[in-house]
Design a protein around this motif. Structure first.
Motif, PDB file in Angstrom:
ATOM      1  N   GLU A  21      -1.031  -6.320   4.240  1.00  0.00           N
ATOM      2  CA  GLU A  21      -2.233  -5.532   4.003  1.00  0.00           C
ATOM      3  C   GLU A  21      -3.401  -6.449   3.663  1.00  0.00           C
ATOM      4  OE1 GLU A  21      -1.945  -4.429  -0.707  1.00  0.00           O
ATOM      5  OE2 GLU A  21      -0.612  -3.317   0.648  1.00  0.00           O
ATOM      6  N   ASN A  30      -4.254  -2.626  -0.383  1.00  0.00           N
ATOM      7  CA  ASN A  30      -3.688  -1.413   0.242  1.00  0.00           C
ATOM      8  C   ASN A  30      -4.476  -0.979   1.474  1.00  0.00           C
ATOM      9  OD1 ASN A  30      -1.365  -0.915  -1.228  1.00  0.00           O
ATOM     10  ND2 ASN A  30      -2.372   0.409  -2.721  1.00  0.00           N
ATOM     11  N   ASN A 123       4.494  -1.563   2.375  1.00  0.00           N
ATOM     12  CA  ASN A 123       3.999  -1.524   1.012  1.00  0.00           C
ATOM     13  C   ASN A 123       5.064  -1.984   0.020  1.00  0.00           C
ATOM     14  OD1 ASN A 123       2.382   0.940  -1.145  1.00  0.00           O
ATOM     15  ND2 ASN A 123       2.002  -1.231  -0.909  1.00  0.00           N
ATOM     16  N   GLU A 131       5.793  -1.370  -4.779  1.00  0.00           N
ATOM     17  CA  GLU A 131       4.347  -1.500  -4.580  1.00  0.00           C
ATOM     18  C   GLU A 131       4.082  -2.958  -4.244  1.00  0.00           C
ATOM     19  OE1 GLU A 131       0.407  -0.580  -4.140  1.00  0.00           O
ATOM     20  OE2 GLU A 131       2.081   0.791  -4.419  1.00  0.00           O
TER      21      GLU A 131
END
Length: 439
Positions: A21, A30, A123, A131
């Motif tokens: 990302e 993100n 992710n 996360e």
């Protein structure tokens, strides 16, 4: 080569391993590709994206309707539980959920044995965090408390699972351990109809009532919805919009791009019309008067099948002394067959303004090219809205077009009616680029 649905899902998931990302001001953001490429999920850009990633994989693999399309892990759990496809045991191509109720994270299982599962997730990180910064493949112990359970997509070929209660049940293949299909060759991307109506992948094949899918070679931008199409066997046309709702392009049944669609440009539908010769806002203030006794043909293109009930014109200056029964508008196929005609227009054309000219009977038109035809006889022609009027010997509106396919053309003189058919190769190119429309 990946040929089964589950093999294709795993091939797509594996193809993304190593993706990261966005990174800015010393931190991961993100911001990633997947939210913008999945219809309905672009609003979740910048948020946790593991479920967005699995939704993208399913769409890219051509099987979105057997996976939840959501950014919410809890909603994914609910999807599989309500479908009766939930298990405490892993499955090849199954969706693993993590957290006390499956709310924290999700990945796609690519292999398992008696001790471990191997799964690809977005992710996450190389430590298996819920996360993280990208797409990774991780090995986890099946007994890890963080694993909540597994959703079992309804693959056409069935799904291989370690769940002993599903041994012998139709649609399930039991295996205590399975190494998965291994590396696979990606098939072309499937572009699906809105909200996952169908998983069919075809170019120039049958179009269904729900939607149609076509193929593309690239992984770069595939979040496309079908917003209109024609199922005509001779000229299937499909129009797409992107994940943000903007019309982007149209294709024909052979997969060729017919035209790009400018999201900011006015189109016939924006003014309640089906097709037109040009944007009426581009017409000149002078307009065009027509010579009596000639049929003027103006080509329009239907990008989608439609039922045509009327033709439209704009008259700047009224005609006068118009001959009853010899002032008509009609609709012809590109081959010259008349498929619609109006009643007498001598009274209608005897005043200025926006004219809606009803056909005597509606016509169910397939996508393709058609001609709108005008004929007048009488003392003074109405002045019709037109893009240009440059004289019979200079016809730029017909640039690069051959006889029989002119965009603007006219018949020989002496016509008093619209014939049931006309040989378009005998038409003469004409520079009166008249505005006409179908509705």
């Amino acid at each position: 080569m990946a040929t089964t649905q589950v093999a294709q899902v795993i091939a797509v998931a594996r193809s993304q391993i190593g993706y990261r990302e966005g990174y800015a001001e010393g931190g991961w953001t993100n911001i990633e590709r997947y939210a913008l490429e999945v219809p309905g999920l672009s609003g979740f850009q910048g948020q946790a994206w593991c479920m967005i990633f699995t939704s993208w994989v399913a769409m890219r693999a051509g099987v979105p309707s057997i996976f939840p399309r959501t950014a919410d892990c809890s909603a994914g759990v609910t999807y599989f539980v309500n479908a009766g496809r939930w298990s405490d045991y892993p499955a090849i191509g199954g969706q693993a959920f993590y957290g006390t109720s499956g709310q924290d994270h999700s990945e796609i299982v690519i292999a398992y044995d008696a001790t471990y599962i191997w799964a690809v997730g977005g992710n996450t990180s190389d430590t298996g965090s819920a996360e993280g910064d990208g797409v990774y493949v991780r090995r986890r112990r099946r007994t890890d408390a963080v694993i909540y359970g597994y959703g079992l997509p309804n693959y056409a070929e069935g799904i291989t699972t370690a769940d002993p209660s599903l041994k012998g049940v139709s649609g399930y293949n039991y295996a205590a351990a399975d190494a998965g299909p291994g590396p696979g060759t990606l098939l072309r991307a499937a572009l699906l109809a809105p909200n996952v109506v169908t998983d069919a992948v075809s170019v120039g094949g049958p179009l269904t009532a729900g939607g149609v899918a076509v193929q593309q070679d690239s992984l770069t931008r595939i979040g496309l919805d079908v917003i209109g199409y024609s199922g005509a066997a001779t000229a299937p046309i499909v129009r797409f919009r992107d994940a943000d709702g903007n019309p982007v392009f149209q294709i024909d049944g052979a997969g060729r791009i017919v035209s790009a669609v400018n999201a900011n440009a006015w189109r016939p539908a924006d003014q309640g019309l089906i097709a037109w010769t040009m944007d009426p806002a581009s017409c000149t203030p002078a307009g065009s008067s027509l010579s009596a006794g000639y049929i003027y043909f103006m080509e329009v293109i239907l990008r989608n099948a439609a039922t045509i009930t009327s033709l439209c014109a704009v008259i700047g200056t009224a005609g006068s002394g118009l001959t009853s029964g010899q002032c008509l508008a009609g609709l012809y196929t590109a081959a010259g067959a008349r498929v619609g005609v109006t009643a007498d227009m001598s009274t209608t054309w005897n005043s200025a303004g926006d004219k809606t000219m009803n056909l005597t009977s509606s016509y169910a038109a397939a996508a393709g090219k058609y001609y709108i035809a005008y004929l007048h006889n009488g003392t003074t022609s109405p002045v019709f809205a037109a893009g240009s009027s440059l004289g019979a010997n200079f016809t730029p509106g017909n640039a690069h077009l051959a006889s029989g396919s002119y965009r603007f053309c006219r018949s020989a003189s002496g016509q008093t009616s619209l014939p049931t058919s006309y040989t378009m190769t005998s038409a003469t190119p004409d520079a009166n680029n008249i505005w006409a429309a179908a509705a």
